[in-house]
Design a protein around this motif. Sequence first.
Motif, PDB file in Angstrom:
ATOM      1  N   TYR A 169      -3.636   2.336  -7.355  1.00  0.00           N
ATOM      2  CA  TYR A 169      -3.284   1.099  -8.058  1.00  0.00           C
ATOM      3  C   TYR A 169      -2.389   0.178  -7.219  1.00  0.00           C
ATOM      4  O   TYR A 169      -2.146  -0.941  -7.608  1.00  0.00           O
ATOM      5  N   LEU A 170      -1.850   0.648  -6.094  1.00  0.00           N
ATOM      6  CA  LEU A 170      -0.912  -0.078  -5.219  1.00  0.00           C
ATOM      7  C   LEU A 170       0.487  -0.129  -5.854  1.00  0.00           C
ATOM      8  O   LEU A 170       0.616  -0.074  -7.079  1.00  0.00           O
ATOM      9  N   GLU A 201      -4.437  -5.546   4.718  1.00  0.00           N
ATOM     10  CA  GLU A 201      -3.301  -4.618   4.784  1.00  0.00           C
ATOM     11  C   GLU A 201      -3.352  -3.612   3.624  1.00  0.00           C
ATOM     12  O   GLU A 201      -3.135  -2.419   3.811  1.00  0.00           O
ATOM     13  N   LEU A 202      -3.676  -4.104   2.418  1.00  0.00           N
ATOM     14  CA  LEU A 202      -3.681  -3.230   1.241  1.00  0.00           C
ATOM     15  C   LEU A 202      -4.909  -2.324   1.191  1.00  0.00           C
ATOM     16  O   LEU A 202      -4.828  -1.168   0.773  1.00  0.00           O
ATOM     17  N   ALA A 203      -6.050  -2.852   1.608  1.00  0.00           N
ATOM     18  CA  ALA A 203      -7.293  -2.075   1.493  1.00  0.00           C
ATOM     19  C   ALA A 203      -7.495  -1.134   2.675  1.00  0.00           C
ATOM     20  O   ALA A 203      -8.260  -0.172   2.583  1.00  0.00           O
ATOM     21  N   PRO A 258      -1.340   5.256  -4.768  1.00  0.00           N
ATOM     22  CA  PRO A 258      -2.304   4.982  -3.690  1.00  0.00           C
ATOM     23  C   PRO A 258      -3.542   4.238  -4.191  1.00  0.00           C
ATOM     24  O   PRO A 258      -4.155   3.489  -3.444  1.00  0.00           O
ATOM     25  N   LYS A 301     -11.534  -0.695  -1.983  1.00  0.00           N
ATOM     26  CA  LYS A 301     -11.311   0.751  -1.884  1.00  0.00           C
ATOM     27  C   LYS A 301     -12.316   1.515  -2.751  1.00  0.00           C
ATOM     28  O   LYS A 301     -12.861   2.544  -2.340  1.00  0.00           O
ATOM     29  N   ARG A 336      -8.292  -3.515  -4.318  1.00  0.00           N
ATOM     30  CA  ARG A 336      -8.633  -2.339  -5.141  1.00  0.00           C
ATOM     31  C   ARG A 336     -10.136  -2.126  -5.199  1.00  0.00           C
ATOM     32  O   ARG A 336     -10.616  -0.999  -5.090  1.00  0.00           O
ATOM     33  N   ALA A 389      -6.749  -2.534 -12.735  1.00  0.00           N
ATOM     34  CA  ALA A 389      -6.401  -1.499 -11.770  1.00  0.00           C
ATOM     35  C   ALA A 389      -7.585  -0.608 -11.418  1.00  0.00           C
ATOM     36  O   ALA A 389      -7.735  -0.173 -10.284  1.00  0.00           O
ATOM     37  N   SER A 416       0.856  -1.194   0.000  1.00  0.00           N
ATOM     38  CA  SER A 416       0.000   0.000   0.000  1.00  0.00           C
ATOM     39  C   SER A 416       0.891   1.242   0.000  1.00  0.00           C
ATOM     40  O   SER A 416       2.075   1.175   0.330  1.00  0.00           O
TER      41      SER A 416
END
Lengths: 291, 376
Positions: free
Chosen positions: A211-212, B255-257, A209, B231, B228, B200, A120
């Motif tokens: 698309y990672l 963790e990513l979201a 932020p 989000k 993704r 994406a 992230s």
Amino acid sequence: MSNLFDLLVAGLATGAIYALVAVGFTLLWQTSQTINFAQGEFVMLPAFLMLAAMHVGAPFWLAIILGILLSMILLGLAFKLLLVDPMMRHGVLPLAIATMALAIGIKEAVKQFFSAEASSFPSIVPTGDISVLGHAVSLQSIGVLAVAILAVFGLTTLLNRTSLGHQMQAAAQNPTVARIIGVPVERMILLTFLINAFLVALASLLITPIYLAKFSSGEVLGQAAFIAAIVGGFNQVRGAIAGGLLIGVLDNLAAAYVSTQYRAAVPLIFLIVVILFRPQGLLGRAEERTV
Amino acid sequence: MKSTILAGALFAFAAATSAHGQAIKLADVAELSGGGATVGTNWKNGIDLAIEEINAKGGVLGRKLEVTHADSQSNPGVARAQVQKALDAEPYVLLGPGYSGSVKVTAPLAAEAGIAQIMGGEAAELTQAGNKFLFRTSFGQQSSMPKVAKYIHDEMKAKTVAVVWVNNDFGRGGRDVIVKELDRLGSKVVADLSTEAGQADFAADVGKIKAANPDAVFVYLNEEESARILKELKRQGVTAPLMGETTLIGQKVIELAGDAANGARGHVGLTTDAPVDLIKAFRDKFSKKYNYVPDHNGLKGYLAVYMIKATTEKMGKVDSKAFADTLHGLTIKAADEPGILMDVTFDQNGDIDRQSFLVEVVEGKQVVKQVLPKLK
């Protein structure tokens, strides 16, 4: 219809990123007849440079500055001096192939030194929505669009309204004559590379932020920006901007109103149609071939 | 004559000690890069941890385990080539891949070689083709999706559902089963959206979900795309409850979201947050070694190696050809083999049966809401 407004805003935000990256294609083409097939990886790398700075304890704002500076050194200065200049004397094709190799090298290096997994990335724009014409529009979309427009506005002002910009254009249009009238052509070309590096670092900061951060994220972006540059006109900055925005909006509208399953094909079909009827791109200038 | 006998005895002794001391070779082909890098990296680390533990305790039947890892690059074509290369080295058992599409194209190769393949793919069709050498480490979609559909219909009380899935073998397989099950239960699918692996931008897809205004959204994408879309769902203010399977509520996705993952629910065959002591111990060991909390793929890789250990010890010999026969119908109890983590049974198709869990993401953490018993 309300859905259409949201799609247009989201498409323009994505398209603005494509435009920033596509402008890099046209800038390098105009000044040094270089097609940089590592342009997508150029957008991916700055995010990792910023993440690396944060890993060693730098606050986000400092990481941004370091990331942009390092990008300008690596992707502007070093790219020109170590790859473009030595390869240029062998012609455009070997140089294009060298940039493809560079793309693979950057990707593999990031995978090796960071991780193959996505990470992230903090956003410079706060999350949340604001109301625009009665629609809830995300601040992130507006922020991306605003920063991209400001960057493009700054670039076109530099090129069209300043002595430096005029010298850059002169160096791009006819380097021999430009040299005769005292334009420092080499310095102007270097400046173009630095501007491209700055723009890709900015695009990286805006898009990661959403698309990672991932080593392979440049593939899709590079391809979309390349299509945008061709559609808009490879030899015109305004063409690349228009192409970027058009592809961003088209992609979103196609997914919503044509088919989500075949959305990836729509920009390619559009590209073929444009090339068939207007090979120089929608806003491009037909180039004469000297024989 | 004497010397001939002596030489023969020495040769036999040398051969026996050599076979005894020789390592048992395993081959792993996993998604170490590309779209499935999260899957493959966790799987690989789980395998390495199990092998390290087993070898530290003397190995299997007194022989050490050795594994070679190969990268499929999340590409079925590359996976096939890597599996062919791995099989040429005649491993005892083949591990991986994790992606259903890659398993689909590699399973015939392992079956032809007569070598058992313990993999992470969940597509329903994989174990329905009559392959006697293929074994799962997790539930297939034919076991998990009916549970998910029942939860959406009975617990979420959703009369209308949007289904969003990734257009590959994994996603298509899950989509086909859940749409059929929802239809059977009487929940109407009002949006059926396919997305691309590696996609994406989900603005348009979420726009369509919003326009369909469903009572619940079923999300069935790979991990990064799940983050993704979570989000984007939050960005566009979709308030319908989100339901998924393991890939929606995995640790990496959370963790990513970030905040966007809160409230998402899912059925998981394996989770490191399960209220099971052996899984908690695994989580601690893994986190200590790799400095991160693994997702379900770490568990899958770990217990795949323990499946090999338990089966081999049951046979009392290292025999590639007999391995698959022994594993079919075998029940391995966690009390006898703690590395297997929970009691498991393998049926004649190579499908697994054990407890599973319903979890919800609460303040950035998986919380187990229900423990579902073994099917049989």
